[in-house]
Design a protein around this motif. Structure first.
Motif, PDB file in Angstrom:
ATOM      1  N   ALA A  44      48.818  -3.130  80.655  1.00  0.00           N
ATOM      2  CA  ALA A  44      48.936  -2.752  82.061  1.00  0.00           C
ATOM      3  C   ALA A  44      47.800  -3.356  82.866  1.00  0.00           C
ATOM      4  O   ALA A  44      48.010  -3.817  83.998  1.00  0.00           O
ATOM      5  CB  ALA A  44      48.945  -1.236  82.196  1.00  0.00           C
ATOM      6  N   SER A  45      46.582  -3.383  82.290  1.00  0.00           N
ATOM      7  CA  SER A  45      45.479  -3.942  83.084  1.00  0.00           C
ATOM      8  C   SER A  45      45.660  -5.437  83.285  1.00  0.00           C
ATOM      9  O   SER A  45      45.368  -5.960  84.366  1.00  0.00           O
ATOM     10  CB  SER A  45      44.116  -3.620  82.461  1.00  0.00           C
ATOM     11  N   VAL A  46      46.178  -6.128  82.241  1.00  0.00           N
ATOM     12  CA  VAL A  46      46.463  -7.556  82.421  1.00  0.00           C
ATOM     13  C   VAL A  46      47.554  -7.738  83.479  1.00  0.00           C
ATOM     14  O   VAL A  46      47.479  -8.637  84.327  1.00  0.00           O
ATOM     15  CB  VAL A  46      46.880  -8.207  81.083  1.00  0.00           C
ATOM     16  N   GLN A  47      48.544  -6.843  83.439  1.00  0.00           N
ATOM     17  CA  GLN A  47      49.625  -6.919  84.420  1.00  0.00           C
ATOM     18  C   GLN A  47      49.092  -6.774  85.841  1.00  0.00           C
ATOM     19  O   GLN A  47      49.464  -7.532  86.744  1.00  0.00           O
ATOM     20  CB  GLN A  47      50.652  -5.819  84.130  1.00  0.00           C
ATOM     21  N   ILE A  48      48.166  -5.801  86.018  1.00  0.00           N
ATOM     22  CA  ILE A  48      47.588  -5.592  87.348  1.00  0.00           C
ATOM     23  C   ILE A  48      46.851  -6.852  87.805  1.00  0.00           C
ATOM     24  O   ILE A  48      47.059  -7.330  88.928  1.00  0.00           O
ATOM     25  CB  ILE A  48      46.630  -4.378  87.324  1.00  0.00           C
ATOM     26  N   VAL A  49      46.037  -7.420  86.888  1.00  0.00           N
ATOM     27  CA  VAL A  49      45.275  -8.614  87.250  1.00  0.00           C
ATOM     28  C   VAL A  49      46.218  -9.750  87.649  1.00  0.00           C
ATOM     29  O   VAL A  49      46.047 -10.398  88.691  1.00  0.00           O
ATOM     30  CB  VAL A  49      44.359  -9.041  86.076  1.00  0.00           C
ATOM     31  N   ILE A  50      47.263  -9.958  86.833  1.00  0.00           N
ATOM     32  CA  ILE A  50      48.186 -11.062  87.119  1.00  0.00           C
ATOM     33  C   ILE A  50      48.886 -10.862  88.458  1.00  0.00           C
ATOM     34  O   ILE A  50      48.992 -11.774  89.280  1.00  0.00           O
ATOM     35  CB  ILE A  50      49.214 -11.213  85.976  1.00  0.00           C
ATOM     36  N   GLU A  51      49.361  -9.633  88.693  1.00  0.00           N
ATOM     37  CA  GLU A  51      50.095  -9.402  89.943  1.00  0.00           C
ATOM     38  C   GLU A  51      49.185  -9.542  91.149  1.00  0.00           C
ATOM     39  O   GLU A  51      49.602 -10.004  92.202  1.00  0.00           O
ATOM     40  CB  GLU A  51      50.767  -8.029  89.912  1.00  0.00           C
ATOM     41  N   LYS A  52      47.920  -9.111  91.014  1.00  0.00           N
ATOM     42  CA  LYS A  52      46.985  -9.231  92.141  1.00  0.00           C
ATOM     43  C   LYS A  52      46.672 -10.688  92.424  1.00  0.00           C
ATOM     44  O   LYS A  52      46.552 -11.096  93.576  1.00  0.00           O
ATOM     45  CB  LYS A  52      45.688  -8.480  91.834  1.00  0.00           C
ATOM     46  N   ILE A  53      46.495 -11.488  91.356  1.00  0.00           N
ATOM     47  CA  ILE A  53      46.087 -12.874  91.556  1.00  0.00           C
ATOM     48  C   ILE A  53      47.249 -13.750  91.997  1.00  0.00           C
ATOM     49  O   ILE A  53      47.153 -14.494  92.966  1.00  0.00           O
ATOM     50  CB  ILE A  53      45.437 -13.445  90.273  1.00  0.00           C
ATOM     51  N   THR A  54      48.370 -13.657  91.284  1.00  0.00           N
ATOM     52  CA  THR A  54      49.462 -14.593  91.570  1.00  0.00           C
ATOM     53  C   THR A  54      50.449 -14.055  92.600  1.00  0.00           C
ATOM     54  O   THR A  54      51.200 -14.820  93.192  1.00  0.00           O
ATOM     55  CB  THR A  54      50.256 -14.927  90.298  1.00  0.00           C
ATOM     56  N   GLY A  55      50.477 -12.734  92.773  1.00  0.00           N
ATOM     57  CA  GLY A  55      51.424 -12.173  93.723  1.00  0.00           C
ATOM     58  C   GLY A  55      52.853 -12.130  93.223  1.00  0.00           C
ATOM     59  O   GLY A  55      53.763 -11.799  93.955  1.00  0.00           O
ATOM     60  N   LYS A  56      53.052 -12.472  91.944  1.00  0.00           N
ATOM     61  CA  LYS A  56      54.406 -12.422  91.381  1.00  0.00           C
ATOM     62  C   LYS A  56      54.588 -11.128  90.601  1.00  0.00           C
ATOM     63  O   LYS A  56      53.637 -10.610  90.026  1.00  0.00           O
ATOM     64  CB  LYS A  56      54.632 -13.600  90.437  1.00  0.00           C
ATOM     65  N   GLN A  57      55.831 -10.625  90.602  1.00  0.00           N
ATOM     66  CA  GLN A  57      56.087  -9.401  89.857  1.00  0.00           C
ATOM     67  C   GLN A  57      56.350  -9.728  88.394  1.00  0.00           C
ATOM     68  O   GLN A  57      57.222 -10.542  88.083  1.00  0.00           O
ATOM     69  CB  GLN A  57      57.303  -8.692  90.442  1.00  0.00           C
ATOM     70  N   VAL A  58      55.574  -9.130  87.501  1.00  0.00           N
ATOM     71  CA  VAL A  58      55.847  -9.313  86.079  1.00  0.00           C
ATOM     72  C   VAL A  58      56.096  -7.945  85.459  1.00  0.00           C
ATOM     73  O   VAL A  58      55.714  -6.918  86.013  1.00  0.00           O
ATOM     74  CB  VAL A  58      54.682 -10.014  85.346  1.00  0.00           C
ATOM     75  N   GLU A  59      56.750  -7.946  84.333  1.00  0.00           N
ATOM     76  CA  GLU A  59      57.112  -6.685  83.682  1.00  0.00           C
ATOM     77  C   GLU A  59      56.552  -6.697  82.275  1.00  0.00           C
ATOM     78  O   GLU A  59      56.638  -7.709  81.584  1.00  0.00           O
ATOM     79  CB  GLU A  59      58.636  -6.571  83.641  1.00  0.00           C
ATOM     80  N   VAL A  60      55.914  -5.594  81.865  1.00  0.00           N
ATOM     81  CA  VAL A  60      55.381  -5.530  80.505  1.00  0.00           C
ATOM     82  C   VAL A  60      56.550  -5.519  79.530  1.00  0.00           C
ATOM     83  O   VAL A  60      57.441  -4.714  79.661  1.00  0.00           O
ATOM     84  CB  VAL A  60      54.533  -4.266  80.276  1.00  0.00           C
TER      85      VAL A  60
END
Lengths: 286, 327
Positions: free
Chosen positions: A270-286
């Motif tokens: 989840a923390s990696v997901q938060i970082v990715i979504e904040k940086i790239t602005g794309k929605q990803v799903e665990v």
């Protein structure tokens, strides 16, 4: 939907899912389906989660309390899993970056080796590592690798090496694919035509975009590693959480064990997901 | 390209062909052995020297009894492997087939009628990604499959086999249905389906004429990958001495237990071989290498299918470049 709401929802649903899965043994009475006993088992797991300190397990006709003894096992398994995962990730990433820069011919050879490597079952690697360890021990008399752990003597070196080999091959393989996919995009051509160097394109653009795909693949890599960990704990006689769940035939212990594995892994994801979504602005799903 | 031309191309693809021929020959040898040799396994219990005196007892290593040596009672491992191949591969194909067919039906059903709940269902099913499949199978199967020493077996072999088929199939159904459901979702969103809908195609017509032809190659690849997963699961369960069709525990002496496979498939040899890794490593290595070769052959088959059927499907930059270069 809000990012944090999605993460929390997924957490709660998976939590419930794991409880439902761990109660499955109660569904089968021998070979008959027994739905009422399944439901009561789900209830008893639920109540045991509220009062975890009262769970007991039997071992050689003595009854022990599950807590706090389970924490030592949990820590052992977690160290093996996380250290191996970090090594796997770094190794695969480093190898991929090297692979991307070498010539096409070498890359083709590497890909063939990885194709064969991905066909090897984990038991093969475990068996080979034990044969090698016995061989080294016989011929050099150095107790370099302990093959099996006894009592309080915890072994780390050999299990971590074994737990790294196959996941690295899988991770490496998917990473090469993701990177090549990303490099073939048109923005890379644009960047090249603007005169940016290969390294700066690779590290500042391609890596950032490929990370999303790598993250998506990491879930199945972790599942694969958990499965490997089970085999390794059984083969090396490691007193870890996986072997404990396997040898204790109890849904409550299974549920507690699985949840205590799931929660830290999910926090990481989840923390990696938060970082990715904040940086790239794309929605990803665990 | 029509289907017939594609299948023709498939059988010209070198990787596909080599994998396919390997599996085919292995299965053919296994059946020939059963039909024409009545499944007889040659036994070498001891070796004699020139004067006719017994020099050594089983197990023999691959140098003493080529090509693969013998197990602890002197049975030739190469023949054991050939005999067991049809069971191991047959079980895997059957379980994988059941998994794919059932998951496709469930996936289609959910995609068409319950797609609203997709998010919640995927959350619940997500739990399976934190549990090793071997662990859940072991716990579900242990009571039925394992017969401890000195206890009476409550179930017939046939019942055990059916139960094991059932368990090995259902543990993969939730995740796989979801996966196939998501793939279907992607297809239903694509442009050619939207046009077909606009032109007035009914739900059944679209499914039959547009969705399924698109799905079949994907399902075929899924099927072969699933065979590999079942093989690995069988290895894992064999490692825990849970053998297909039941395990009989027998005491050889005070310290050693033998786990005897009721059916003669390969996974039984994994666990037994592992126990003798220190001294008689060929027993373990030969069966594990056999598994590896079968998995490798299946991976080659997958690669071939991917190359032939999905060649024109990916429209990523890499392939566009390739096309440009061709023209």
């Amino acid at each position: 939907m809000n990012l944090y709401y999605r993460i929390l929802l997924k957490f709660l649903l998976t939590f419930i899912g794991i409880i439902l899965i761990s109660a499955l043994p109660a569904l089968f009475d021998g070979m008959k389906l027994d739905i009422s006993s399944y439901l009561s088992e789900v209830g008893s797991i639920g109540s045991s989660l509220v009062h975890p300190e009262s769970i007991t397990y039997g071992h050689f006709q003595t009854t022990y309390f599950l807590f706090p003894g389970i924490w030592a096992r949990w820590r052992y398994s977690m160290i093996l899993l996380f250290v191996s995962f970090i090594i796997t990730f770094l190794l695969a990433l480093g190898l991929t970056l090297i692979t991307i820069m070498v010539t096409k011919k070498i890359r083709k050879t590497i890909r063939i080796i990885l194709f064969i490597g991905a066909s090897i079952p984990d038991i093969f690697v475990i068996g080979l590592s034990i044969i090698t360890a016995i061989f080294i021990h016989k011929h050099t008399n150095i107790p370099f690798f302990s093959i099996a752990s006894f009592g309080d003597n915890q072994i780390f070196m050999l299990p971590i090496i074994v737990l790294t080999i196959l996941p690295t091959i899988f991770f490496y393989r998917t990473m090469i694919y993701d990177f090549e996919e990303e490099i073939s995009r048109q923005y890379v051509d644009v960047a090249k035509s603007k005169g940016l160097s290969t390294y700066s394109i690779l590290f500042s653009h391609v890596l950032r975009n490929a990370v999303i795909h790598i993250f998506l693949h990491s879930k199945s890599i972790i599942w694969f590693m958990l499965s490997n960990l089970l085999m390794i704990e059984y083969a090396f006689n490691i007193d870890g959480l996986m072997r404990f769940m396997l040898t204790n035939d109890s849904s409550q212990i299974l549920a507690i064990g699985l949840l205590s594995l799931f929660i830290p892994i999910y926090i990481m994801q989840a923390s990696v997901q938060i970082v990715i979504e904040k940086i790239t602005g794309k929605q990803v799903e665990v | 390209m029509n289907t017939k031309a594609m299948i023709n191309n498939l059988f010209k693809h070198p990787l596909f062909l080599s994998g396919f021929i390997f599996i085919f020959l292995l299965l053919a040898a296994s059946f020939v052995h059963t039909v024409f040799f009545q499944g007889k396994i040659p036994v070498t219990e001891f070796l004699r020297n020139n004067e006719g005196n017994i020099t050594s007892f089983a197990p023999f290593n691959p140098l003493e009894v080529p090509p693969l040596g013998t197990d602890e009672v002197g049975r030739h491992i190469i023949v054991l492997l050939i005999q067991g191949a049809k069971y191991t591969i047959g079980i895997s194909i059957l379980v994988a087939g059941l998994r794919v067919i059932i998951s496709t039906i469930i996936g289609l059903f959910f995609e068409n009628y319950f797609s609203k709940f997709n998010q919640y269902l995927s959350g619940l099913v997500n739990g399976f990604y934190y549990i090793p499949a071997a662990l859940i199978c072991y716990i579900l199967l242990y009571d039925v499959i394992f017969t401890p020493h000195g206890e009476v077996d409550g179930y017939s072999i046939f019942q055990k086999m059916i139960f094991q088929f059932f368990v090995l199939t259902i543990v993969a159904i939730p995740t796989m249905s979801l996966l196939i459901g998501n793939q279907l979702n992607q297809i239903y969103k694509s442009e050619f389906i939207t046009s077909a809908k606009t032109l007035g195609g009914s739900r059944l017509h679209i499914l039959h004429k547009h969705v399924l032809p698109f799905m079949v190659p994907l399902l075929l690849i899924q099927f072969i990958q699933e065979i590999i997963k079942v093989l690995i699961l069988l290895i894992h369960l064999g490692f825990f001495h849970l053998l297909f069709g039941g395990t009989m525990e027998q005491q050889l002496d005070d310290t050693q237990n033998a786990y005897i496979s009721v059916s003669s498939e390969w996974s039984g040899m994994v666990g037994n071989g592992f126990n003798h890794l220190g001294g008689w490593s060929w027993m373990f290595l030969s069966v594990v290498i056999a598994f590896t070769l079968v998995i490798l052959a299946l991976n080659l088959v997958t690669k071939g299918i991917e190359d032939v059927f999905l060649e024109d499907r990916y429209t990523t930059g890499k392939n566009i470049k390739k096309h440009k270069r061709k023209n």
